[in-house]
Design a protein around this motif. Structure first.
Motif, short mmCIF file in Angstrom:
data_model
loop_
_atom_site.label_atom_id
_atom_site.label_comp_id
_atom_site.label_asym_id
_atom_site.label_seq_id
_atom_site.Cartn_x
_atom_site.Cartn_y
_atom_site.Cartn_z
N THR A 1 -48.67 -27.80 79.72
CA THR A 1 -49.82 -28.58 80.17
C THR A 1 -50.75 -28.89 78.99
O THR A 1 -51.22 -30.02 78.85
CB THR A 1 -50.60 -27.80 81.25
OG1 THR A 1 -49.70 -27.48 82.31
CG2 THR A 1 -51.76 -28.59 81.78
N LYS B 1 -49.87 -29.03 75.88
CA LYS B 1 -49.12 -29.94 75.00
C LYS B 1 -49.26 -31.39 75.48
O LYS B 1 -49.47 -32.30 74.67
CB LYS B 1 -47.65 -29.50 74.98
CG LYS B 1 -46.79 -30.18 73.96
CD LYS B 1 -45.42 -29.51 73.96
CE LYS B 1 -44.39 -30.28 73.22
NZ LYS B 1 -43.89 -31.45 73.90
N ILE B 2 -49.18 -31.60 76.76
CA ILE B 2 -49.34 -32.95 77.32
C ILE B 2 -50.75 -33.48 77.03
O ILE B 2 -50.92 -34.62 76.61
CB ILE B 2 -49.06 -32.95 78.84
CG1 ILE B 2 -47.56 -32.73 79.08
CG2 ILE B 2 -49.54 -34.23 79.50
CD1 ILE B 2 -47.20 -32.40 80.53
N LYS B 3 -51.75 -32.63 77.21
CA LYS B 3 -53.14 -33.04 76.96
C LYS B 3 -53.36 -33.38 75.49
O LYS B 3 -54.02 -34.36 75.16
CB LYS B 3 -54.11 -31.96 77.40
CG LYS B 3 -54.23 -31.82 78.90
CD LYS B 3 -55.17 -30.67 79.27
CE LYS B 3 -55.21 -30.47 80.77
NZ LYS B 3 -56.01 -29.30 81.15
N ASP C 1 -51.12 -34.30 73.33
CA ASP C 1 -50.39 -35.53 73.01
C ASP C 1 -51.21 -36.77 73.37
O ASP C 1 -51.27 -37.73 72.61
CB ASP C 1 -49.04 -35.58 73.75
CG ASP C 1 -47.94 -34.83 73.03
OD1 ASP C 1 -48.06 -34.59 71.82
OD2 ASP C 1 -46.93 -34.51 73.69
N ARG C 2 -51.85 -36.71 74.52
CA ARG C 2 -52.70 -37.84 74.95
C ARG C 2 -53.88 -38.02 74.01
O ARG C 2 -54.24 -39.14 73.64
CB ARG C 2 -53.21 -37.61 76.36
CG ARG C 2 -52.15 -37.82 77.42
CD ARG C 2 -52.74 -37.67 78.81
NE ARG C 2 -51.67 -37.65 79.79
CZ ARG C 2 -51.66 -36.88 80.86
NH1 ARG C 2 -52.68 -36.07 81.11
NH2 ARG C 2 -50.66 -36.91 81.70
N GLU C 3 -54.50 -36.91 73.62
CA GLU C 3 -55.64 -36.99 72.72
C GLU C 3 -55.22 -37.53 71.35
O GLU C 3 -55.90 -38.38 70.77
CB GLU C 3 -56.31 -35.62 72.57
CG GLU C 3 -57.57 -35.68 71.75
CD GLU C 3 -58.28 -34.33 71.63
OE1 GLU C 3 -59.26 -34.29 70.87
OE2 GLU C 3 -57.85 -33.35 72.27
N GLU D 1 -52.66 -39.46 70.71
CA GLU D 1 -52.35 -40.88 70.87
C GLU D 1 -53.63 -41.73 70.85
O GLU D 1 -53.66 -42.81 70.25
CB GLU D 1 -51.59 -41.10 72.18
CG GLU D 1 -51.15 -42.54 72.38
CD GLU D 1 -50.36 -42.75 73.65
OE1 GLU D 1 -50.03 -43.92 73.94
OE2 GLU D 1 -50.07 -41.77 74.37
N THR D 2 -54.67 -41.23 71.47
CA THR D 2 -55.96 -41.94 71.47
C THR D 2 -56.49 -42.09 70.05
O THR D 2 -56.94 -43.17 69.65
CB THR D 2 -56.98 -41.20 72.35
OG1 THR D 2 -56.48 -41.15 73.68
CG2 THR D 2 -58.33 -41.88 72.33
N TRP D 3 -56.44 -41.00 69.26
CA TRP D 3 -56.94 -41.06 67.89
C TRP D 3 -56.08 -41.95 67.01
O TRP D 3 -56.61 -42.68 66.15
CB TRP D 3 -57.05 -39.65 67.30
CG TRP D 3 -58.28 -38.95 67.77
CD1 TRP D 3 -58.36 -37.96 68.72
CD2 TRP D 3 -59.62 -39.21 67.37
NE1 TRP D 3 -59.67 -37.59 68.91
CE2 TRP D 3 -60.47 -38.34 68.09
CE3 TRP D 3 -60.20 -40.09 66.46
CZ2 TRP D 3 -61.84 -38.33 67.93
CZ3 TRP D 3 -61.58 -40.07 66.30
CH2 TRP D 3 -62.38 -39.21 67.03
N ASN E 1 -54.29 -44.56 68.04
CA ASN E 1 -54.60 -45.94 68.44
C ASN E 1 -55.95 -46.38 67.91
O ASN E 1 -56.12 -47.54 67.50
CB ASN E 1 -54.55 -46.08 69.96
CG ASN E 1 -53.14 -46.01 70.49
OD1 ASN E 1 -52.17 -46.26 69.78
ND2 ASN E 1 -53.00 -45.66 71.76
N SER F 1 -50.64 -30.63 65.97
CA SER F 1 -51.23 -31.85 66.55
C SER F 1 -52.74 -31.79 66.49
O SER F 1 -53.41 -32.79 66.20
CB SER F 1 -50.76 -32.03 68.00
OG SER F 1 -49.37 -32.22 68.05
#
Length: 135
Positions: free
Chosen positions: A47, A49-51, A53-55, A57-59, A61, A123
């Motif tokens: 869980t 790790k998923i969070k 990864d999203r954070e 990806e935001t940085w 982008n 990450s």
């Protein structure tokens, strides 16, 4: 005899996870406080790790957006291209760095949590770097 061996081995296997996780780190402390065995701890890390990864990806982008704007104004796209290459290299590094740690722990029950902890920490370091640059 087997029940006694299991009773002795179970706390030892779980405690070895604590060696890798920094119990003072809020990410791992949360999972360690809620979960009482390696399987549940590993699921909790999934869980996280998923969070993360999203954070990340935001940085990434965000940085791509900034570099696109620079390229648009200056006409030079080299920083944008180099950042994309560095991000690809980071993903390769993270994967290889965490995989060797996973393989070193096999066939232990802590091999999967070791990989996930490494993945999360690496990450998070990348996120810190990108957030520092964006300021």
């Amino acid at each position: 005899m087997i029940k006694r061996l299991i009773a002795i081995a179970t706390p030892i296997l779980f405690s070895s996870t604590l060696v890798f996780a920094d119990t003072k780190d809020p990410i791992f402390a949360k999972c360690l406080s809620k979960e009482t065995n390696n399987s549940k701890y590993s699921q909790c890390l999934d869980t996280v790790k998923i969070k993360i990864d999203r954070e990340l990806e935001t940085w990434v982008n965000n940085q791509l957006f900034i570099l696109e704007e620079i390229a648009r104004t200056t006409g030079r796209k080299s920083a944008y291209d180099m950042f994309k290459r560095s991000q690809k290299n980071f993903v390769t590094f993270r994967d290889n760095n965490c995989k060797w740690q996973f393989l070193a722990e096999l066939p232990s029950n802590v091999s999967a949590p070791t990989y996930k902890e490494c993945y999360i920490l690496t990450s998070r370091d990348r996120i810190k770097e990108l957030s520092r640059i964006a300021k």
